[in-house]
Design a protein around this motif. Structure first.
Motif, short mmCIF file in Angstrom:
data_model
loop_
_atom_site.label_atom_id
_atom_site.label_comp_id
_atom_site.label_asym_id
_atom_site.label_seq_id
_atom_site.Cartn_x
_atom_site.Cartn_y
_atom_site.Cartn_z
N HIS A 132 -33.76 -28.59 -43.78
CA HIS A 132 -33.45 -28.81 -42.37
C HIS A 132 -34.65 -28.47 -41.48
CE1 HIS A 132 -30.96 -29.11 -38.77
NE2 HIS A 132 -31.43 -27.94 -38.37
N ILE A 133 -35.36 -27.42 -41.84
CA ILE A 133 -36.47 -26.97 -41.01
C ILE A 133 -37.76 -27.74 -41.28
CG2 ILE A 133 -38.03 -24.99 -40.60
CD1 ILE A 133 -35.55 -23.20 -40.95
N ALA A 134 -38.04 -28.01 -42.55
CA ALA A 134 -39.35 -28.58 -42.91
C ALA A 134 -39.28 -29.98 -43.52
CB ALA A 134 -40.06 -27.64 -43.88
N GLY A 135 -38.09 -30.55 -43.63
CA GLY A 135 -37.96 -31.88 -44.19
C GLY A 135 -37.74 -31.86 -45.69
N THR A 136 -38.54 -31.06 -46.40
CA THR A 136 -38.37 -30.89 -47.85
C THR A 136 -38.57 -29.42 -48.18
OG1 THR A 136 -40.71 -31.20 -48.41
CG2 THR A 136 -39.34 -33.19 -48.28
N GLU A 137 -38.03 -29.00 -49.32
CA GLU A 137 -38.25 -27.62 -49.74
C GLU A 137 -39.73 -27.37 -50.01
OE1 GLU A 137 -36.68 -24.27 -52.97
OE2 GLU A 137 -36.34 -26.41 -53.38
N GLU A 138 -40.43 -28.39 -50.52
CA GLU A 138 -41.86 -28.25 -50.81
C GLU A 138 -42.64 -27.95 -49.54
OE1 GLU A 138 -39.82 -30.20 -54.00
OE2 GLU A 138 -39.94 -30.77 -51.88
N ASN A 139 -42.31 -28.64 -48.46
CA ASN A 139 -42.98 -28.37 -47.18
C ASN A 139 -42.67 -26.95 -46.69
OD1 ASN A 139 -44.13 -30.91 -47.03
ND2 ASN A 139 -42.52 -31.76 -45.73
N PHE A 140 -41.44 -26.54 -46.88
CA PHE A 140 -41.04 -25.20 -46.46
C PHE A 140 -41.77 -24.14 -47.26
CE2 PHE A 140 -38.20 -21.49 -46.24
CZ PHE A 140 -37.96 -21.42 -44.87
N VAL A 141 -41.93 -24.37 -48.56
CA VAL A 141 -42.65 -23.42 -49.42
C VAL A 141 -44.10 -23.29 -48.97
CG1 VAL A 141 -43.51 -23.04 -51.76
CG2 VAL A 141 -41.12 -23.67 -51.40
N ARG A 142 -44.69 -24.40 -48.54
CA ARG A 142 -46.06 -24.32 -48.01
C ARG A 142 -46.10 -23.41 -46.78
NH1 ARG A 142 -46.82 -29.55 -50.35
NH2 ARG A 142 -45.65 -30.63 -48.71
N GLN A 143 -45.06 -23.50 -45.95
CA GLN A 143 -44.98 -22.62 -44.78
C GLN A 143 -44.81 -21.16 -45.22
OE1 GLN A 143 -41.99 -23.91 -41.97
NE2 GLN A 143 -42.71 -26.04 -41.99
N MET A 144 -44.03 -20.93 -46.26
CA MET A 144 -43.84 -19.58 -46.77
C MET A 144 -45.16 -18.97 -47.23
SD MET A 144 -40.39 -20.25 -49.06
CE MET A 144 -40.17 -18.57 -49.66
N ASN A 145 -45.92 -19.73 -47.97
CA ASN A 145 -47.20 -19.21 -48.47
C ASN A 145 -48.22 -19.05 -47.35
OD1 ASN A 145 -46.72 -18.86 -51.31
ND2 ASN A 145 -46.64 -21.07 -51.51
N ALA A 146 -48.18 -19.95 -46.37
CA ALA A 146 -49.09 -19.82 -45.22
C ALA A 146 -48.76 -18.56 -44.43
CB ALA A 146 -48.99 -21.05 -44.33
N LYS A 147 -47.47 -18.30 -44.25
CA LYS A 147 -47.06 -17.09 -43.52
C LYS A 147 -47.43 -15.84 -44.31
CE LYS A 147 -45.35 -16.79 -40.17
NZ LYS A 147 -45.92 -16.52 -38.83
N ALA A 148 -47.24 -15.86 -45.63
CA ALA A 148 -47.61 -14.72 -46.46
C ALA A 148 -49.10 -14.41 -46.31
CB ALA A 148 -47.27 -15.00 -47.92
N LYS A 149 -49.91 -15.44 -46.33
CA LYS A 149 -51.35 -15.26 -46.16
C LYS A 149 -51.67 -14.70 -44.78
CE LYS A 149 -55.77 -17.72 -46.56
NZ LYS A 149 -56.41 -19.03 -46.84
N GLU A 150 -50.99 -15.22 -43.75
CA GLU A 150 -51.18 -14.74 -42.38
C GLU A 150 -50.83 -13.27 -42.25
OE1 GLU A 150 -48.74 -15.36 -38.24
OE2 GLU A 150 -49.18 -17.18 -39.39
N LEU A 151 -49.82 -12.82 -42.98
CA LEU A 151 -49.37 -11.43 -42.93
C LEU A 151 -50.26 -10.50 -43.76
CD1 LEU A 151 -45.51 -11.95 -43.22
CD2 LEU A 151 -46.79 -11.38 -41.16
N GLY A 152 -51.21 -11.06 -44.49
CA GLY A 152 -52.12 -10.24 -45.28
C GLY A 152 -51.65 -10.00 -46.69
N CYS A 153 -50.70 -10.81 -47.17
CA CYS A 153 -50.23 -10.66 -48.55
C CYS A 153 -51.29 -11.18 -49.51
CB CYS A 153 -48.93 -11.45 -48.74
SG CYS A 153 -47.57 -10.88 -47.70
#
Length: 383
Positions: A132-153
């Protein structure tokens, strides 16, 4: 699996020393029966305890902490609304494990879906929300990893939004603490994760969800966050507890014993609350200072704290904790409500340990020429 074990060793060797905030030596904490763990103070991110905290490990459903956080971020940005109807795809409905048995014909709001994720750990709802948010789960997962990187993970790689096992899907206690701290920046998440029971479906068959986080019943002050269990991950828990204004976040990963993720977390919290307290000066939204307004319809404006102002205190050590407001003598009109005007510093023994923004409590319009002239006359004739 062999490839992942090699990757674990490589990432662990590269991790080095990690800290969310100020690292200080405290009385020795408990020895935990887990693959890794960490305990932090939520406001500052200060690390109070860590045991193999940088070790990559399978997260299982504590993955959904990130899923919930990104969903609430999308709501905050206006990309989606909690009232949106989330149309579950055939793909989302196909997921097993913890689920709410979604059907493509179902009509549930985003708000209901997020509760299903937070309370029932629903894998199908997680995928539906991601789509619903990103169109596909794959797109959403890319957002998850981008946010993790942004948070310093540094030891995190997500490949799905739900946490079902994949050798390449991993995080660490330290990284998960960062993600949990970010999730807590959205107050709504604690509304969801503190729900003990929720009636998700009335018909054709009633479905009542019971929260998987048993600390909600067993440990006073608990209001989040998420459990995660698979045979490969064992038992994981990212949790948060608040007592007397002190909010802590604990992450325990890879507990062997049944209920071990709860028992080991309780050990951490018992130790921490015996060692630490919290000195609060101002609550979120409380007036913490004033400053003058140049050429405004009023001459002074109150400033409020963007979040609570305070500091962790070690009960075994004497230290002086104080605050200092850093603000201009004047700010020019117009002033917008919520505008950052300055900051308030928290000092421990003279050293800055945290900062909190000071915001304008109200809007102030610019005064007209006649208003300024009238003000000047009043000052003159007051003498």
């Amino acid at each position: 699996m062999r490839r992942f074990k090699v990757l674990l060793l490589v990432l662990a060797s590269l991790a080095g020393i990690w800290s969310l905030g100020i690292k200080t030596a405290y009385a020795e904490g408990p020895k935990l029966n887990a693959e890794g763990a960490i305990l932090i103070e939520a406001e500052s991110g200060q690390v109070l305890f860590e045991q193999d905290a940088n070790k990559p490990w399978y997260p299982a459903s504590i993955t959904k902490t990130m899923t919930l956080a990104l969903a609430l971020e999308a709501v905050e940005k206006g990309k989606v609304k909690l009232s949106d109807i989330v149309q579950a795809s055939e793909n989302a409905c196909s997921y097993g494990g913890s689920q709410v048995w979604l059907d493509p014909r179902d009509q549930f709001t985003l708000d209901q879906m997020l509760i299903a994720i937070a309370v029932g750990s629903a894998n199908d709802a997680s995928v539906a929300v991601a789509e619903h948010i990103a169109g596909t789960e794959e797109n959403f997962v890319r957002q998850m990893n981008a946010k993790a990187k942004e948070l310093g993970c540094t030891n995190t790689n997500f490949v799905n939004a739900h946490g079902l096992h994949d050798d390449n899907h991993y995080t660490s206690p330290a990284d998960m603490a960062k993600i949990a701290r970010y999730a807590l920046s959205f107050p709504k998440i604690l509304e969801y994760t503190s729900i003990k029971h929720y009636k998700f479906r009335e018909a054709p068959k009633e479905l009542i969800l019971d929260n998987t986080n048993k600390l909600l019943w067993r440990y006073p002050g608990t209001d989040g966050l998420k459990t995660g269990t698979t045979s490969q991950a064992k038992r994981n828990l990212v949790s948060t507890v608040q007592r007397d204004n002190l909010r802590l976040i604990a992450v325990v990963m890879g507990a062997d014993q049944k209920g071990g993720h709860f028992a080991e977390s309780i050990k951490l919290y018992n130790w921490a609350f015996s060692q630490f307290g919290y000195k609060q000066f101002f609550g979120k939204g409380q007036v913490a200072a004033h400053t003058k307004v140049s050429k405004g319809v009023v001459g002074e404006i109150p400033l409020i704290a963007a979040r609570k102002v305070g500091a962790l205190m070690n009960k075994d050590q004497e230290s002086k904790i104080e605050t200092k407001a850093i603000i201009p003598d004047y700010i020019p009109a117009p002033v917008k409500k919520g505008q950052k005007v300055g900051e308030i510093q928290i000092l421990q023994d003279g050293k800055i340990i945290n900062k909190v923004d000071l915001l304008a409590k109200d809007s102030v319009a610019k005064a007209t020429y006649w208003q300024l002239l009238k003000r000047t006359w009043r000052k003159v004739f007051s003498f």
